[in-house]
Every structure is written in structure tokens, then in C-alpha cells.
Design a protein around this motif. Structure first.
Motif, PDB file in Angstrom:
ATOM      1  N   THR A 209      15.151  -5.446 -16.483  1.00 12.00           N
ATOM      2  CA  THR A 209      14.745  -6.841 -16.269  1.00 12.00           C
ATOM      3  C   THR A 209      14.188  -7.093 -14.870  1.00 12.00           C
ATOM      4  O   THR A 209      13.792  -8.210 -14.571  1.00 12.00           O
ATOM      5  CB  THR A 209      15.935  -7.792 -16.504  1.00 12.00           C
ATOM      6  OG1 THR A 209      17.006  -7.437 -15.608  1.00 12.00           O
ATOM      7  CG2 THR A 209      16.423  -7.718 -17.939  1.00 12.00           C
ATOM      8  N   GLY A 210      14.181  -6.068 -14.032  1.00 14.52           N
ATOM      9  CA  GLY A 210      13.697  -6.267 -12.667  1.00 14.52           C
ATOM     10  C   GLY A 210      12.187  -6.102 -12.562  1.00 14.52           C
ATOM     11  O   GLY A 210      11.451  -6.199 -13.542  1.00 14.52           O
ATOM     12  N   TYR A 211      11.716  -5.854 -11.352  1.00 16.49           N
ATOM     13  CA  TYR A 211      10.286  -5.662 -11.112  1.00 16.49           C
ATOM     14  C   TYR A 211      10.118  -4.690  -9.946  1.00 16.49           C
ATOM     15  O   TYR A 211      11.077  -4.429  -9.212  1.00 16.49           O
ATOM     16  CB  TYR A 211       9.608  -7.017 -10.828  1.00 16.49           C
ATOM     17  CG  TYR A 211      10.164  -7.783  -9.644  1.00 16.49           C
ATOM     18  CD1 TYR A 211       9.697  -7.578  -8.344  1.00 16.49           C
ATOM     19  CD2 TYR A 211      11.187  -8.732  -9.816  1.00 16.49           C
ATOM     20  CE1 TYR A 211      10.213  -8.286  -7.263  1.00 16.49           C
ATOM     21  CE2 TYR A 211      11.701  -9.449  -8.746  1.00 16.49           C
ATOM     22  CZ  TYR A 211      11.214  -9.211  -7.481  1.00 16.49           C
ATOM     23  OH  TYR A 211      11.734  -9.908  -6.407  1.00 16.49           O
ATOM     24  N   PRO A 212       8.953  -4.045  -9.767  1.00 20.89           N
ATOM     25  CA  PRO A 212       7.665  -4.373 -10.398  1.00 20.89           C
ATOM     26  C   PRO A 212       7.394  -3.642 -11.716  1.00 20.89           C
ATOM     27  O   PRO A 212       6.463  -4.002 -12.432  1.00 20.89           O
ATOM     28  CB  PRO A 212       6.653  -3.902  -9.341  1.00 20.89           C
ATOM     29  CG  PRO A 212       7.321  -2.735  -8.678  1.00 20.89           C
ATOM     30  CD  PRO A 212       8.795  -3.098  -8.641  1.00 20.89           C
ATOM     31  N   PHE A 213       8.172  -2.601 -12.083  1.00 21.40           N
ATOM     32  CA  PHE A 213       7.819  -1.768 -13.232  1.00 21.40           C
ATOM     33  C   PHE A 213       8.777  -1.880 -14.412  1.00 21.40           C
ATOM     34  O   PHE A 213       8.623  -1.191 -15.400  1.00 21.40           O
ATOM     35  CB  PHE A 213       7.726  -0.295 -12.799  1.00 21.40           C
ATOM     36  CG  PHE A 213       6.765  -0.056 -11.668  1.00 21.40           C
ATOM     37  CD1 PHE A 213       5.445  -0.465 -11.763  1.00 21.40           C
ATOM     38  CD2 PHE A 213       7.190   0.557 -10.499  1.00 21.40           C
ATOM     39  CE1 PHE A 213       4.557  -0.255 -10.718  1.00 21.40           C
ATOM     40  CE2 PHE A 213       6.310   0.774  -9.454  1.00 21.40           C
ATOM     41  CZ  PHE A 213       4.986   0.366  -9.554  1.00 21.40           C
ATOM     42  N   HIS A 214       9.833  -2.707 -14.286  1.00 23.12           N
ATOM     43  CA  HIS A 214      10.816  -2.873 -15.363  1.00 23.12           C
ATOM     44  C   HIS A 214      11.446  -1.538 -15.754  1.00 23.12           C
ATOM     45  O   HIS A 214      11.639  -1.255 -16.938  1.00 23.12           O
ATOM     46  CB  HIS A 214      10.176  -3.532 -16.594  1.00 23.12           C
ATOM     47  CG  HIS A 214       9.451  -4.801 -16.280  1.00 23.12           C
ATOM     48  ND1 HIS A 214      10.101  -5.951 -15.860  1.00 23.12           N
ATOM     49  CD2 HIS A 214       8.122  -5.104 -16.280  1.00 23.12           C
ATOM     50  CE1 HIS A 214       9.214  -6.902 -15.645  1.00 23.12           C
ATOM     51  NE2 HIS A 214       8.006  -6.412 -15.885  1.00 23.12           N
ATOM     52  N   ARG A 215      11.783  -0.743 -14.740  1.00 23.09           N
ATOM     53  CA  ARG A 215      12.432   0.546 -15.004  1.00 23.09           C
ATOM     54  C   ARG A 215      13.857   0.331 -15.486  1.00 23.09           C
ATOM     55  O   ARG A 215      14.564  -0.531 -14.994  1.00 23.09           O
ATOM     56  CB  ARG A 215      12.461   1.395 -13.717  1.00 23.09           C
ATOM     57  CG  ARG A 215      11.102   1.921 -13.311  1.00 23.09           C
ATOM     58  CD  ARG A 215      11.166   2.698 -12.015  1.00 23.09           C
ATOM     59  NE  ARG A 215      12.309   3.608 -11.970  1.00 23.09           N
ATOM     60  CZ  ARG A 215      12.366   4.694 -11.206  1.00 23.09           C
ATOM     61  NH1 ARG A 215      11.348   5.007 -10.435  1.00 23.09           N
ATOM     62  NH2 ARG A 215      13.425   5.455 -11.195  1.00 23.09           N
ATOM     63  N   LYS A 216      14.295   1.146 -16.423  1.00 23.57           N
ATOM     64  CA  LYS A 216      15.644   1.015 -16.975  1.00 23.57           C
ATOM     65  C   LYS A 216      16.634   1.994 -16.357  1.00 23.57           C
ATOM     66  O   LYS A 216      17.808   1.978 -16.696  1.00 23.57           O
ATOM     67  CB  LYS A 216      15.616   1.211 -18.493  1.00 23.57           C
ATOM     68  CG  LYS A 216      14.975   0.053 -19.235  1.00 23.57           C
ATOM     69  CD  LYS A 216      15.204   0.173 -20.725  1.00 23.57           C
ATOM     70  CE  LYS A 216      14.650  -1.038 -21.443  1.00 23.57           C
ATOM     71  NZ  LYS A 216      14.896  -0.988 -22.904  1.00 23.57           N
ATOM     72  N   ARG A 217      16.171   2.828 -15.453  1.00 23.98           N
ATOM     73  CA  ARG A 217      17.068   3.779 -14.805  1.00 23.98           C
ATOM     74  C   ARG A 217      16.977   3.593 -13.302  1.00 23.98           C
ATOM     75  O   ARG A 217      15.942   3.223 -12.763  1.00 23.98           O
ATOM     76  CB  ARG A 217      16.702   5.220 -15.181  1.00 23.98           C
ATOM     77  CG  ARG A 217      16.803   5.501 -16.675  1.00 23.98           C
ATOM     78  CD  ARG A 217      16.457   6.941 -16.982  1.00 23.98           C
ATOM     79  NE  ARG A 217      17.401   7.855 -16.355  1.00 23.98           N
ATOM     80  CZ  ARG A 217      17.257   9.173 -16.342  1.00 23.98           C
ATOM     81  NH1 ARG A 217      16.222   9.723 -16.929  1.00 23.98           N
ATOM     82  NH2 ARG A 217      18.153   9.945 -15.757  1.00 23.98           N
TER      83      ARG A 217
END
Length: 352
Positions: free
Chosen positions: A225-233
Motif C-alpha cells: 500500500t506504500g509508494y512509489p512502487f507498491h512493493r510487497k516485500r
């Protein structure tokens, strides 16, 4: 630290905890040097005991406090000077912050039992330079608790000092404003600050990959849910800075509405295992005082109390002096140690 009856005061002792009057005002602050002449006044105010530093503890405690304050002022000034004079991709002076990070780490390592101490963080209005310094110190202490290697801790320190440098390249207003309340164009611009900061330093060989990743990924979250790339790890290093950064932003009002310390803690707790690494959040919460001394709190029994002392290693279970019960003021007050009274807990902080 030891407890003294007021008639045991000889003069020259240094207060380890503030003295609070029966009217629930702080009479003498922590660090005050006691005088024999205070005894009668303390007795008249209904104060029967005080907490003071033992001889072996008090040696140079005031000198350490002054030195730490001077160091913080010096480091913040250096961070401001370097970043304010920084021109996009003109990084000639940025390496000075390597030394600043090393100085901060050394100072913290010289603090006895630094990883066992609880920090009384308070809401404050802060600029990005003070925020960067605060994040650096919090992240280093947390990294020491997690037994990170020295070179990793150093990289985290530098990354923290630089993590918000991209905010200097945006025009969006972000102080005490929730991200979701920003106009769409300003929200989009604000979220680019991580990319702006990273692109400015990505070719700097003196910066480690950890430091660079902190600048780029400190707003990423485990659930994407973050930014800039919406990484899940996220690596453990990124988890450390994301937790420390989120907490300090919330109590400063950077990129969000300013919140009370306990509200910021509640946010971290409620987002364990979703946005943040659960184990690292738990370690972080061990070093943060939830209810600073002097806070007024409401208990589940309907009483209002003032926090008068902390219990080491149990930041959510301080010692209270009850000042109101069923709406009636209690002149002398009743002391309740929440570490011993398991059925009593704090429900809210109130303005008294």
C-alpha cells in the motif's frame, strides 16, 4: 536511582524524577540539584519522598545531558547546511553526512545500556532536518537492539539523514496535512519525493545500496500500500526506517495530521503484520514511552491520574497518581503502580 524520604535529603542530590505537587503541577524538574532548604517546603506541600540518582549514576549525568543536547544542535545544523546548499545531483558536500552519522552512532554507543532505555518522545513541530536527525537516532537504537552489523547500522544512519532530501524538490505543502486530504496534483507530487531523492544520489559510489534503498523505499509497506512502487516485500533495514519514519512523521505532522504519541503507537500496533514487520514493531515499542511523565490519563475504572514515574521495560504500565475518582478531586492523591495492579489499565490520554 533510589528513593529518599525528604528528611534524608542532605543537599546536592540530583532528582531522577520530577517532583509533582498535590495540585498536580511539576514543582521540580528532573535533573534539579536539591537543597537542604527545600525539605520544609516539600513537607508543607505533602511530598514525603523523592527519587534521586545514586552517586555512581549521577557523576557526570548533567554533563552528558548538556553534551548530548549540544551534539544534537550541531548535527541538525550540519544536516541543514548540507541539504540546503545541495543542488540537484551536485553532491559534493553530501559525504559530510557520513561523518555526522558516525558521530551520532558513537555518541549512542557511549550511552550506557542505550538499548534498554525508554525514550520520552513528545509531539512537536519539526522541519525535515530535525525529523531526519530524530529518525536517524531512533533507527540506530532500534538497529542496535536487533543486533545489526556495524556497517549496516552506519548505512542506515546515513540513509536516514538523507531519506527526505527529495522533499526539497517539491512545492506541495505537507506540514500537518493528511496525504489523502491533499489535492490530487499535490498528493502525486509529494509521493515523488522518494524518487527525486534517489535519482539525485543513485550514482554516488560512496553511498551503500542500503542507504540508497532507504531513500527510495522508506514509504513502501509490506502489504503493497506504500509508494512509489507498491512493493510487497521489504528488507529488515527498510522495515526499521519505515517504522521509525512513520512514528516520527505522525508526532511531527509531516505528510499527515500531527498526532499524540500514543495514537502513533496505536497506529503501528494496528498495522503489524500488514504494513509493518510485527517483530520489529514490537522491538521499537520497547524503547518508546507511551505516556510521558506529567500526562493525564483516564483508566478503565473511571479514574483520572497523572503519570509520575515510568516502569523500566514496561512503557504501557507507568505509575499513576490518582487525582479524580467519580469526578471528585482527591487532594492527596493515591499512587497506583500499573505493573502491580493488573486489573487497571489506561484507556485514553486527556487534557486536564
Amino acid at each position: 536511582m533510589k528513593k529518599l524520604g525528604i528528611y534524608e535529603i542532605k543537599g546536592g542530590e540530583i532528582l531522577a524524577n520530577p517532583v509533582i505537587t498535590s495540585g498536580y503541577q511539576i514543582l521540580l524538574s528532573e535533573g534539579t540539584v536539591l537543597q537542604k532548604e527545600y525539605v520544609q517546603n516539600l513537607n508543607d506541600l505533602g511530598i514525603r519522598e523523592v527519587y534521586v540518582w545514586e552517586e555512581k549514576e549521577r557523576g557526570d549525568s548533567s554533563e552528558k545531558t548538556n553534551k548530548s543536547h549540544e551534539l544534537a544542535v550541531k548535527c541538525r545544523k550540519e544536516i541543514r547546511n548540507v541539504l540546503e546548499n545541495h543542488i540537484y545531483q551536485d553532491n559534493r558536500d553530501l559525504h559530510k553526512l557520513k561523518e555526522t552519522a558516525a558521530i551520532i552512532i558513537e555518541d549512542l554507543l557511549n550511552e550506557e545500556n542505550i538499548t534498554e532505555k525508554m525514550l520520552e518522545m513528545k509531539e512537536r513541530t519539526a522541519d525535515i532536518y530535525e525529523h531526519s536527525l530524530s529518525c536517524c537516532m531512533l533507527s540506530i537504537i532500534l538497529s542496535l537492539k536487533l543486533n545489526f552489523k556495524p556497517d549496516v547500522i552506519h548505512s542506515i544512519g546515513i540513509g536516514c539523514l538523507l531519506h527526505d532530501m527529495g522533499l526539497r524538490y517539491i512545492s506541495a505543502k505537507y506540514n500537518n496535512i493528511d496525504l489523502e486530504s491533499m489535492p490530487e496534483n499535490q498528493k502525486s507530487e509529494y509521493k515523488k519525493h522518494t524518487v527525486y531523492g534517489y535519482s539525485s544520489i543513485e550514482n554516488e559510489n560512496w553511498l551503500s545500496d542500503i542507504s540508497k534503498d532507504i531513500i527510495l523505499y522508506h514509504h513502501e509497506r509490506l502489504d503493497g500500500t506504500g509508494y512509489p512502487f507498491h512493493r510487497k516485500r521489504a528488507t529488515k533495514e527498510i522495515s526499521v526506517i519505515s517504522i521509525c519514519d512513520t512514528f516520527d512523521e505522525m508526532i511531527c505532522g509531516i505528510g499527515c495530521r500531527q498526532k499524540k504519541v500514543y495514537r502513533a503507537i496505536e497506529y503501528l500496533k494496528s498495522n503489524k503484520n500488514t504494513k509493518f514487520d510485527s517483530k520489529i514493531v514490537d522491538e521499537f515499542l520497547k524503547i518508546i514511552v507511551v505516556y510521558p511523565i506529567g500526562s493525564y490519563v483516564l483508566t478503565n475504572t473511571g479514574e483520572i491520574g497523572m503519570v509520575v514515574r515510568q516502569n523500566d521495560k514496561f512503557p504501557e504500565r507507568p505509575v499513576l497518581r490518582i487525582i479524580k475518582d467519580d469526578g471528585k478531586s482527591i487532594y492527596q492523591g493515591i499512587t497506583v503502580d500499573l505493573l502491580k495492579e493488573n486489573s487497571v489499565f489506561i484507556e485514553d490520554i486527556i487534557n486536564e
